[in-house]
Design a protein around this motif. Structure first.
Motif, PDB file in Angstrom:
ATOM      1  N   THR A 527       0.827  -1.211   0.000  1.00  0.00           N
ATOM      2  CA  THR A 527       0.000   0.000   0.000  1.00  0.00           C
ATOM      3  C   THR A 527       0.856   1.254   0.000  1.00  0.00           C
ATOM      4  OG1 THR A 527      -0.107  -0.042   2.410  1.00  0.00           O
ATOM      5  CG2 THR A 527      -1.886  -1.154   1.195  1.00  0.00           C
ATOM      6  N   PRO A 555      -0.072   2.226  -5.488  1.00  0.00           N
ATOM      7  CA  PRO A 555      -0.133   1.105  -4.540  1.00  0.00           C
ATOM      8  C   PRO A 555      -0.746  -0.143  -5.160  1.00  0.00           C
ATOM      9  CG  PRO A 555      -1.890   2.669  -4.096  1.00  0.00           C
ATOM     10  CD  PRO A 555      -1.050   3.281  -5.179  1.00  0.00           C
ATOM     11  N   THR A 556      -0.288  -1.286  -4.681  1.00  0.00           N
ATOM     12  CA  THR A 556      -0.838  -2.611  -4.995  1.00  0.00           C
ATOM     13  C   THR A 556      -1.144  -2.800  -6.475  1.00  0.00           C
ATOM     14  OG1 THR A 556      -3.069  -1.829  -4.426  1.00  0.00           O
ATOM     15  CG2 THR A 556      -1.788  -2.906  -2.685  1.00  0.00           C
ATOM     16  N   ALA A 589       0.808  -4.990   2.436  1.00  0.00           N
ATOM     17  CA  ALA A 589      -0.530  -4.812   1.886  1.00  0.00           C
ATOM     18  C   ALA A 589      -1.579  -5.483   2.755  1.00  0.00           C
ATOM     19  CB  ALA A 589      -0.580  -5.377   0.466  1.00  0.00           C
TER      20      ALA A 589
END
Length: 771
Positions: A527, A555-556, A589
């Protein structure tokens, strides 16, 4: 503006030509400045004291007008040709200055043996032009030798030197009662033609007839007789038609030497060499084009075909509008002429380059060798262009080219090879540039560094440093709280805690002054929204917070995304960098074990800020997101989209990408679309349209096109330069539409698309193609 005597102004008004304004660089502009046809009077005197006038101009000149600009009044330059020779022999013009000519400076209508030595065609005091047209124009029937040495040509209203023989504006194969030399109206036999200018041909000359549309040679014959305007041949030429081109191979100088001259600030070209010649030791400065070598395919009525031209050891500086040296130019789109042959462009110096240094649209046996180029263009430029559109060049060698890219993004490629070009040989190319040594859009294999290759891109220039983890970790190791591995084509990492890091080898010698941008292809499973790049230098070999740059990440992400960081924003990025360190995003995450997995596809250092791997559609899932139109029976499998084309389709098959506006891909960071396709037809055109967040409408202005190889049995890769269309760097890309080849009204099968990609910097693709 100062007024002119009333008699001169009256003459200007009658001829509807005022002259040529200068631009802000004091260059003569290309367009004319002409009086308005809607305002009467078109001139108004504002002040008798300082003799200023207001002029109303007709807006067809494509010029920018501004306060303080100087304008050359064409008819104020002079009243006539300064030197006129008609059917003259053995003329020498030496130590002569021509300051003003109202038309050509020096003109001949047929001459045998001409020497210009220490001749100066330059404007007189207070003038902007030395002549309103060519400084030297040699037409009609030229023979013997032409020598132009140690002379200067500045500020002519058109070309500096043009030696030519007219093609008579097309032949007639039938006569009317008023045509001179005809015995009456009716068709002529295939041993005779009527031409407009019989003075360009003599008995026993060898002449050639060319199809006016394709510029293919219909035949060759010897002149038996000239009767008025009718030329009779010894043997017939079959298939001649009205309008065909007539070329007399004898009506041109046998030997031409243009040596040690200076050419400055012409409105047209420096030299139009329409015949054999040696052009050496000259200097060209601030001209729209230095040289155009015409072929039979060139539009207009001037020839003959130029052969055996050698351009050697010249200096070309700040040529600003068209290719510096062009073989072809303004050619008939359907022409495939190969009759122009034997050109050598050797040992020249090109300075301040903003246009191609050589464009070989047509011709055969062309050698470009031992030249060097200092490139300053604000937009990427192809230095040597081989072929163009449908036209073909055959037997072209480019080698010994030294390239200095002053900005890091001024060179798109040293050698661009376009569809139809054949037998192209690319040899040694050196210098400080980043771009691939060639871009091959022929679908065929050129000879590259002595071997045949199918790669569409040559190896990148040396001005970069790449780690692509193709077979190993490339010297990178795990640092604090990290482990790394290279299971195949990528560096995979596992982070076990905060402040984790991955470090390069310590033996680097990176030139910080040249390698400003670091590009990282990163898969971020966290994240986290930022990563960091640290560096150590020879002058300061410690890790410190003052030697790092932070970059924002998404993110991700499931796939790889390229991130670009500008190292030059850190003052300590100077001298020699000896080691890099990457601190990837390390926020977990999910889960509570604190373990983070991620991967790096490549790390690239480059002077080019554009993206190397922006966005790509090359898997089944990604190809399925493309909108398909005008395709019959499309199917997607094994990473390919296949389809057929029916004979009733209204338009070319096309693919449109999803909207990628949320990725924030600024056009300044892009510039090229890569397509890998199979084309089973004789259709030649791929067109690419783009829309942006700011301009979401697809229109013809935002169209870039490329002629591609036909009847390909497999898949071939092509690169379309998007900047040739309306391209606004400050806008953000939304969609790409690709129109694919077809033949209207003809059904075809087994078409295919393997990938579509949008990129800016081609370094990564070139490096991976040439492992």
């Amino acid at each position: 503006m100062r007024s002119l005597p009333p008699s001169v102004l009256t003459e200007v008004n009658r001829r509807q030509t005022i002259g040529f304004p200068e631009d802000r660089q004091h260059r003569l502009t290309v367009g004319y400045f002409t009086p308005s046809t809607s305002v009467s009077p078109w001139r108004t005197q504002l002040s008798a004291t300082d003799r200023t006038w207001r002029l109303y101009y007709y807006n067809n000149s494509r010029n920018e007008f501004f306060s303080g600009q100087r304008i050359a009044f064409a008819t104020a330059v002079g009243t006539a040709i300064s030197f006129r020779f008609l059917n003259a022999q053995s003329v020498t013009v030496q130590d002569v200055v021509n300051n003003a000519s109202g038309f050509m400076g020096l003109w001949s209508g047929g001459i045998e043996n001409l020497t210009l030595r220490n001749y100066r065609s330059v404007p007189g005091d207070g003038r902007l032009l030395s002549s309103t047209r060519d400084a030297v124009h040699l037409s009609g029937y030229s023979k013997g030798t032409l020598r132009i040495e140690n002379s200067k040509f500045a500020r002519s209203g058109d070309d500096a030197i043009h030696y030519t023989s007219r093609t008579s504006d097309g032949i007639k194969t039938s006569c009317t009662a008023t045509d001179t030399g005809c015995t009456g109206p009716g068709d002529l036999p295939d041993t005779k033609v009527w031409i407009k200018s019989p003075q360009i041909v003599e008995v026993n000359d060898v002449v050639e007839i060319y199809d006016v549309l394709t510029r293919a040679r219909r035949g060759t014959a010897t002149v038996k007789k000239v009767n008025g305007n009718v030329v009779e041949f010894v043997t017939p030429i079959a298939g001649m038609q009205n309008g065909d081109l007539f070329l007399d191979t004898a009506a041109v100088f046998d030997q031409v030497t243009i040596r040690g001259n200076r050419f400055e600030n012409h409105r047209g070209r420096g030299i139009l060499p329409d015949g054999p010649g040696l052009i050496t030791g000259n200097t060209f400065v601030d001209v729209p084009q230095a040289m155009r070598i015409t072929t039979v395919a060139t539009k207009g009525g001037e020839g003959p075909i130029a052969n055996h031209v050698r351009v050697e050891n010249n200096i070309f500086e700040n040529v600003f509008q068209r290719p510096v040296t062009e073989i072809g130019g303004d050619i008939v789109p359907t022409a495939t002429d190969e009759s122009a042959e034997n050109f050598r462009i050797i040992g020249n110096h090109f300075l301040g380059v903003t246009t191609p240094i050589v464009r070989a649209e047509l011709g055969r046996d062309i050698v470009v060798s031992g030249n060097d180029a200092v490139v300053t263009s604000a937009t990427p430029v192809n230095l040597v262009e081989v072929g163009r559109s449908l036209n073909k060049a055959n037997g072209v060698t480019v080698t010994g080219l030294t390239v200095h890219d002053t900005t890091g993004i001024s060179v798109r490629t040293p050698v661009s090879i376009l569809a139809g070009s054949r037998n192209v040989n690319v040899g040694t190319i050196t210098g400080d540039f980043t771009a691939p040594e060639y871009i091959n859009n022929t679908g065929a294999a050129p000879i590259y560094r002595g071997s045949s290759t199918t790669q569409a891109l040559g190896a990148p220039g040396e001005n970069h440093h790449l780690w692509d983890f193709d077979t190993s970790l490339d010297g990178w190791t795990a640092g604090f709280n990290a482990t790394v591995s290279a299971p195949g084509d990528v560096l995979e990492y596992r982070l076990s805690g905060p402040d984790a890091r991955i470090v390069s080898a310590l033996d680097l010698t990176l030139d910080a002054g040249r390698l400003r941008y670091v590009k990282i292809g990163l898969r971020n499973a966290t994240t986290g929204t930022y990563g960091q790049v640290y560096f150590r230098t020879a002058a300061d070999p410690t890790w410190t917070e003052s030697k790092k740059v932070t970059f924002t990440v998404r993110p991700t992400t499931a796939g790889f995304v390229e991130y670009v960081a500008d190292l030059a924003t850190v003052p300590s990025w100077t001298g020699t960098a000896i080691q890099l360190r990457i601190d990837p995003p390390d926020q977990a995450a999910s889960g509570d074990d604190g373990i983070v997995d991620g991967a790096i596809d490549y790390v690239l250092l480059s002077p080019d800020p554009r993206l190397s791997g922006a966005v790509r559609w090359d898997t089944d899932a990604e190809l399925a997101t493309l909108t398909r139109n005008y395709m019959s029976s499309p199917q997607i499998s094994d990473g390919k989209l296949t389809y057929d084309v029916t004979d009733t389709q209204e338009a070319a098959p096309r693919l449109t990408t999803p909207d990628v506006g949320e990725l924030g891909l600024g056009l300044a960071r892009l510039g090229t679309v890569e397509v890998k396709i199979k084309n089973p037809t004789i259709g030649t055109n791929v067109a690419v349209f783009h829309t942006t967040k700011e301009y979401p409408v697809q229109d013809a202005e935002r169209r870039a096109s490329l002629q591609v190889a036909t009847l390909t049995s497999g898949y071939a890769t092509f690169y379309v330069d998007l900047t040739t269309g309306s391209w606004t760097p400050t806008e953000t890309l939304a969609k790409i539409r690709v129109d694919l080849p077809r033949v209207p009204g003809v059904a075809s099968t087994d078409h295919g698309v393997e990938s579509i990609a949008v990129v800016g910097d081609l370094t990564l693709l070139a490096a991976r193609a040439n492992h």
